[in-house]
Design a protein around this motif. Structure first.
Motif, short mmCIF file in Angstrom:
data_model
loop_
_atom_site.label_atom_id
_atom_site.label_comp_id
_atom_site.label_asym_id
_atom_site.label_seq_id
_atom_site.Cartn_x
_atom_site.Cartn_y
_atom_site.Cartn_z
N ALA A 85 2.43 -8.68 -57.88
CA ALA A 85 1.10 -9.33 -58.37
C ALA A 85 0.54 -9.51 -56.87
O ALA A 85 -0.94 -9.50 -57.07
N CYS A 86 1.03 -9.69 -55.78
CA CYS A 86 0.29 -10.00 -54.38
C CYS A 86 -0.51 -8.70 -54.21
O CYS A 86 -1.44 -8.64 -53.77
N PHE A 87 0.04 -7.36 -54.29
CA PHE A 87 -0.57 -6.35 -53.85
C PHE A 87 -1.83 -5.97 -54.94
O PHE A 87 -2.68 -5.69 -54.26
N ALA A 88 -1.61 -6.15 -55.84
CA ALA A 88 -2.85 -6.15 -57.00
C ALA A 88 -3.79 -6.90 -56.73
O ALA A 88 -5.08 -6.67 -56.78
N ARG A 89 -3.37 -8.22 -56.52
CA ARG A 89 -4.59 -9.32 -56.23
C ARG A 89 -5.24 -8.85 -54.85
O ARG A 89 -6.30 -9.00 -54.94
N ASP A 90 -4.43 -8.30 -53.73
CA ASP A 90 -5.18 -7.92 -52.47
C ASP A 90 -6.08 -6.69 -52.82
O ASP A 90 -7.35 -6.66 -52.28
N LEU A 91 -5.67 -5.76 -53.75
CA LEU A 91 -6.42 -4.74 -53.95
C LEU A 91 -7.82 -4.90 -54.62
O LEU A 91 -8.78 -4.57 -54.54
N ALA A 92 -7.53 -6.15 -55.70
CA ALA A 92 -8.67 -6.38 -56.38
C ALA A 92 -9.51 -7.17 -55.57
O ALA A 92 -10.81 -6.78 -55.83
N GLU A 93 -9.12 -7.92 -54.46
CA GLU A 93 -10.19 -8.75 -53.65
C GLU A 93 -10.83 -7.59 -52.60
O GLU A 93 -11.98 -7.84 -52.62
N LEU A 130 4.46 -1.81 -61.49
CA LEU A 130 3.59 -1.33 -60.40
C LEU A 130 2.46 -0.50 -60.88
O LEU A 130 1.21 -0.49 -60.69
N ARG A 131 3.14 0.74 -61.26
CA ARG A 131 2.09 1.65 -62.15
C ARG A 131 1.03 1.07 -62.80
O ARG A 131 -0.15 1.48 -63.01
N GLU A 132 1.58 0.28 -63.67
CA GLU A 132 0.67 -0.26 -65.01
C GLU A 132 -0.12 -1.20 -64.41
O GLU A 132 -1.38 -1.46 -64.85
N ALA A 133 0.07 -1.78 -63.14
CA ALA A 133 -0.72 -3.09 -62.51
C ALA A 133 -1.85 -2.10 -61.99
O ALA A 133 -2.98 -2.45 -61.87
N LEU A 134 -1.55 -0.91 -61.52
CA LEU A 134 -2.75 -0.24 -60.87
C LEU A 134 -3.71 0.60 -61.89
O LEU A 134 -4.84 0.67 -61.62
N VAL A 135 -3.03 0.76 -62.78
CA VAL A 135 -3.66 1.40 -64.15
C VAL A 135 -4.84 0.23 -64.59
O VAL A 135 -5.91 0.72 -64.52
N GLY A 136 -4.29 -0.76 -64.75
CA GLY A 136 -5.40 -1.97 -64.97
C GLY A 136 -6.33 -2.38 -63.89
O GLY A 136 -7.46 -2.39 -64.48
N LEU A 137 -5.87 -2.18 -62.63
CA LEU A 137 -6.92 -2.42 -61.67
C LEU A 137 -7.94 -1.65 -61.57
O LEU A 137 -9.10 -1.68 -61.43
N ALA A 138 -7.72 -0.17 -61.61
CA ALA A 138 -8.57 1.17 -61.89
C ALA A 138 -9.65 0.80 -62.74
O ALA A 138 -10.83 1.07 -62.59
#
Length: 341
Positions: free
Chosen positions: A187-195, A215-223
């Motif tokens: 959650a923290c990594f995805a939040r910081d990448l989104a920022e 983590l992979r799924e979180a990155l897919v959503g972020l992308a």
């Protein structure tokens, strides 16, 4: 009139890379062989658990002895052998013995069995092994050469060229013996990448085989949400192109090689550390931080450009010098000029 006899054909110079298949061990060996201009045959050991537990000090698994079908050290033995990883140590010693010393052996990282385990050894600065046949450098050898980076910049991958600037390469590892990506970490990594993405940076993301599913799924959503590039494994691997076009690199702190390769870019490296700790990896990142290369990732760009680091050519020269002495002592020629060593 006597017949003229043609000189006997010279046997080709042969090189092996011997590991248990871990990318972190195999790729650096291939990098040095490539820097020497030598094609290398990849061989992988697969000792049974009862023998692997005794390595690096114990013997090879008899099931993989040279006379057994599928043996990773079946003769003829090579002129040059690169190895890495504790499971390969007994096999390296066996090849040296069975070749009657003809094979020149190179080990990458501390074999844990002393500096005389191989003819030449490379270790990172945070390892304690030292000796007249040991080369010590800060960063590990890798295949991200200056020439490859220049070529990737001259002919950018269209998938990456379409990413908004400033472009940021995001190199994501995964769970390891020392680190774990907990739900909080993800959650923290995805939040910081989104920022970072919301600040206007274009993200170029690459995951690894170790990246956990969550983590992979979180990155897919972020992308998808921020229009980032995420390599899904299809098409050509854009890894070098990502480093070539990046103005900063975000890397997870679970791999020496990812951070080491990133230093070849000459751009700031922002490190995200998941739960856990690896003392040697922490020392490595601290040494890079002292040079102003590494910074803690806080969801924003930090740091300045620096002179790119690549110790692979220095290691190639070190191997060349010691290999030349070895070959001379045996009355053998060095590889053909095409090797460029």
């Amino acid at each position: 009139m006597s017949e003229s006899r043609a000189a006997p054909a010279r046997s080709p110079f042969t090189t092996w890379v011997l590991t248990d298949g871990k990318a972190g061990d195999e790729l650096p060996c291939l990098a040095v062989a490539e820097a020497l201009g030598l094609p290398a045959e990849t061989r992988r050991v697969q000792p049974r658990k009862s023998f692997a537990w005794l390595m690096p000090w114990g013997p090879i698994d008899p099931a993989e002895a040279p006379g057994r079908q599928g043996s990773p050290i079946a003769p003829p033995y090579p002129d040059l052998l690169f190895a890495s990883g504790r499971r390969s140590v007994p096999y390296l010693r066996a090849v040296k013995r069975l070749s009657r010393g003809r094979t020149f052996t190179v080990f990458l990282k501390d074999p844990r069995t002393g500096s005389r385990t191989a003819d030449a050894i490379w270790v990172p600065a945070h390892d304690r092994l030292r000796g007249d046949n040991v080369l010590v450098t800060l960063t590990p050898p890798h295949r991200v050469s200056a020439a490859r980076l220049a070529a990737a910049r001259a002919h950018p991958d269209p998938r990456l060229a379409a990413v908004a600037t400033p472009r940021v390469a995001v190199l994501v590892g995964g769970d390891s013996h020392h680190h774990r990506f907990t739900p909080t970490d993800i959650a923290c990594f995805a939040r910081d990448l989104a920022e970072l993405a919301r600040s206007g940076a274009g993200l170029m993301i690459s995951v690894s085989r170790r990246t956990p599913v969550a983590l992979r799924e979180a990155l897919v959503g972020l992308a998808a949400e921020h229009g980032a590039f995420l390599w899904d494994g299809s098409g050509d691997n854009p890894y070098v192109g990502m480093l070539a076009l990046a103005e900063a690199v975000v890397v997870t702190a679970d791999s020496f090689n990812m951070a080491g390769e990133a230093t070849a870019s000459g751009v700031p490296i922002l490190v995200f550390e998941p739960s856990g700790r690896h003392p040697k990896l922490s020392a490595f990142n601290a040494a890079l931080a002292e040079r102003g290369i590494v910074h803690v990732f806080r969801g924003r760009l930090e740091g300045q450009a620096y002179e790119p680091l690549d110790t692979t050519p220095a290691l190639a020269r070190f191997v060349t010098e010691r290999l030349a002495l070895h070959r001379h002592s045996l009355g053998l020629p060095m590889p053909a000029p095409r090797a460029e060593i």
